[in-house]
Design a protein around this motif. Structure first.
Motif, PDB file in Angstrom:
ATOM      1  N   MET A 174     -16.828  -8.822  -4.474  1.00  0.00           N
ATOM      2  CA  MET A 174     -15.839  -9.717  -3.919  1.00  0.00           C
ATOM      3  C   MET A 174     -16.182  -9.998  -2.473  1.00  0.00           C
ATOM      4  O   MET A 174     -16.542  -9.104  -1.726  1.00  0.00           O
ATOM      5  CB  MET A 174     -14.460  -9.065  -4.009  1.00  0.00           C
ATOM      6  N   SER A 175     -16.066 -11.225  -2.096  1.00  0.00           N
ATOM      7  CA  SER A 175     -16.327 -11.574  -0.710  1.00  0.00           C
ATOM      8  C   SER A 175     -15.109 -11.242   0.141  1.00  0.00           C
ATOM      9  O   SER A 175     -13.979 -11.224  -0.337  1.00  0.00           O
ATOM     10  CB  SER A 175     -16.653 -13.063  -0.599  1.00  0.00           C
ATOM     11  N   LYS A 176     -15.363 -10.959   1.398  1.00  0.00           N
ATOM     12  CA  LYS A 176     -14.270 -10.683   2.318  1.00  0.00           C
ATOM     13  C   LYS A 176     -13.566 -11.987   2.644  1.00  0.00           C
ATOM     14  O   LYS A 176     -14.190 -12.990   2.936  1.00  0.00           O
ATOM     15  CB  LYS A 176     -14.814 -10.068   3.608  1.00  0.00           C
ATOM     16  N   LEU A 177     -12.273 -11.959   2.607  1.00  0.00           N
ATOM     17  CA  LEU A 177     -11.475 -13.129   2.930  1.00  0.00           C
ATOM     18  C   LEU A 177     -10.775 -12.911   4.265  1.00  0.00           C
ATOM     19  O   LEU A 177     -10.252 -11.830   4.516  1.00  0.00           O
ATOM     20  CB  LEU A 177     -10.420 -13.385   1.852  1.00  0.00           C
ATOM     21  N   THR A 178     -10.750 -13.931   5.075  1.00  0.00           N
ATOM     22  CA  THR A 178     -10.010 -13.839   6.328  1.00  0.00           C
ATOM     23  C   THR A 178      -8.534 -14.049   6.031  1.00  0.00           C
ATOM     24  O   THR A 178      -8.149 -14.495   4.937  1.00  0.00           O
ATOM     25  CB  THR A 178     -10.488 -14.908   7.324  1.00  0.00           C
ATOM     26  N   LYS A 179      -7.720 -13.748   7.014  1.00  0.00           N
ATOM     27  CA  LYS A 179      -6.284 -13.964   6.857  1.00  0.00           C
ATOM     28  C   LYS A 179      -6.010 -15.437   6.587  1.00  0.00           C
ATOM     29  O   LYS A 179      -5.191 -15.780   5.742  1.00  0.00           O
ATOM     30  CB  LYS A 179      -5.553 -13.506   8.115  1.00  0.00           C
TER      31      LYS A 179
ATOM     32  N   SER B 216       3.921 -11.693   5.834  1.00  0.00           N
ATOM     33  CA  SER B 216       3.786 -10.565   6.760  1.00  0.00           C
ATOM     34  C   SER B 216       2.917  -9.452   6.186  1.00  0.00           C
ATOM     35  O   SER B 216       2.392  -8.627   6.938  1.00  0.00           O
ATOM     36  CB  SER B 216       5.163 -10.016   7.131  1.00  0.00           C
ATOM     37  N   ILE B 217       2.742  -9.421   4.866  1.00  0.00           N
ATOM     38  CA  ILE B 217       1.892  -8.400   4.243  1.00  0.00           C
ATOM     39  C   ILE B 217       0.450  -8.539   4.701  1.00  0.00           C
ATOM     40  O   ILE B 217      -0.307  -7.563   4.713  1.00  0.00           O
ATOM     41  CB  ILE B 217       2.001  -8.456   2.698  1.00  0.00           C
ATOM     42  N   LEU B 218       0.059  -9.722   5.137  1.00  0.00           N
ATOM     43  CA  LEU B 218      -1.318  -9.951   5.573  1.00  0.00           C
ATOM     44  C   LEU B 218      -1.591  -9.381   6.964  1.00  0.00           C
ATOM     45  O   LEU B 218      -2.739  -9.260   7.363  1.00  0.00           O
ATOM     46  CB  LEU B 218      -1.631 -11.450   5.573  1.00  0.00           C
ATOM     47  N   ASP B 219      -0.546  -9.011   7.693  1.00  0.00           N
ATOM     48  CA  ASP B 219      -0.717  -8.466   9.034  1.00  0.00           C
ATOM     49  C   ASP B 219      -1.032  -6.974   9.031  1.00  0.00           C
ATOM     50  O   ASP B 219      -1.447  -6.424  10.038  1.00  0.00           O
ATOM     51  CB  ASP B 219       0.536  -8.705   9.874  1.00  0.00           C
ATOM     52  N   LYS B 220      -0.832  -6.322   7.902  1.00  0.00           N
ATOM     53  CA  LYS B 220      -1.081  -4.884   7.827  1.00  0.00           C
ATOM     54  C   LYS B 220      -2.577  -4.634   7.671  1.00  0.00           C
ATOM     55  O   LYS B 220      -3.208  -5.168   6.759  1.00  0.00           O
ATOM     56  CB  LYS B 220      -0.314  -4.270   6.663  1.00  0.00           C
ATOM     57  N   PRO B 221      -3.152  -3.810   8.541  1.00  0.00           N
ATOM     58  CA  PRO B 221      -4.597  -3.548   8.448  1.00  0.00           C
ATOM     59  C   PRO B 221      -4.925  -2.612   7.288  1.00  0.00           C
ATOM     60  O   PRO B 221      -4.066  -1.876   6.793  1.00  0.00           O
ATOM     61  CB  PRO B 221      -4.918  -2.882   9.777  1.00  0.00           C
ATOM     62  N   TYR B 222      -6.171  -2.662   6.893  1.00  0.00           N
ATOM     63  CA  TYR B 222      -6.667  -1.759   5.859  1.00  0.00           C
ATOM     64  C   TYR B 222      -6.735  -0.349   6.441  1.00  0.00           C
ATOM     65  O   TYR B 222      -7.239  -0.156   7.543  1.00  0.00           O
ATOM     66  CB  TYR B 222      -8.057  -2.215   5.402  1.00  0.00           C
ATOM     67  N   ALA B 223      -6.223   0.612   5.736  1.00  0.00           N
ATOM     68  CA  ALA B 223      -6.233   1.993   6.209  1.00  0.00           C
ATOM     69  C   ALA B 223      -7.470   2.711   5.682  1.00  0.00           C
ATOM     70  O   ALA B 223      -7.701   2.767   4.477  1.00  0.00           O
ATOM     71  CB  ALA B 223      -4.978   2.720   5.746  1.00  0.00           C
ATOM     72  N   HIS B 224      -8.278   3.223   6.574  1.00  0.00           N
ATOM     73  CA  HIS B 224      -9.475   3.970   6.201  1.00  0.00           C
ATOM     74  C   HIS B 224      -9.201   5.449   6.445  1.00  0.00           C
ATOM     75  O   HIS B 224      -8.795   5.843   7.533  1.00  0.00           O
ATOM     76  CB  HIS B 224     -10.673   3.524   7.037  1.00  0.00           C
ATOM     77  N   TYR B 225      -9.409   6.251   5.430  1.00  0.00           N
ATOM     78  CA  TYR B 225      -9.177   7.684   5.532  1.00  0.00           C
ATOM     79  C   TYR B 225     -10.500   8.422   5.388  1.00  0.00           C
ATOM     80  O   TYR B 225     -11.282   8.140   4.491  1.00  0.00           O
ATOM     81  CB  TYR B 225      -8.206   8.146   4.438  1.00  0.00           C
TER      82      TYR B 225
END
Length: 67
Positions: free
Chosen positions: A1-6, A50-59
């Motif tokens: 999957m390609s990365k999509l911008t906001k 507003s769900i698009l404003d949440k960053p991806y969480a990396h653990y």
């Protein structure tokens, strides 16, 4: 999957809702799996843009091993 911008995600949602484009067309246009398009649209319908404003969480591996 390609990365999509906001902005890409917003365009996908607008095309889905306002222009009545569907998964096959949008998946080819943006190079994304149809299931991912459907998931994105349902998330935005449920939670709003507003769900698009949440960053991806990396653990880290260490953090995951604690749980």
């Amino acid at each position: 999957m390609s990365k999509l911008t906001k902005q890409d995600k917003i365009h996908i949602f607008e095309e889905w809702t306002l222009e009545d484009k569907r998964g096959t067309y949008l998946s080819k246009k943006y190079g994304v799996n149809i299931a991912n398009i459907n998931y994105l649209v349902s998330l935005i319908k449920m939670h709003g843009l507003s769900i698009l404003d949440k960053p991806y969480a990396h653990y880290s591996k260490e953090f995951k091993e604690c749980f």
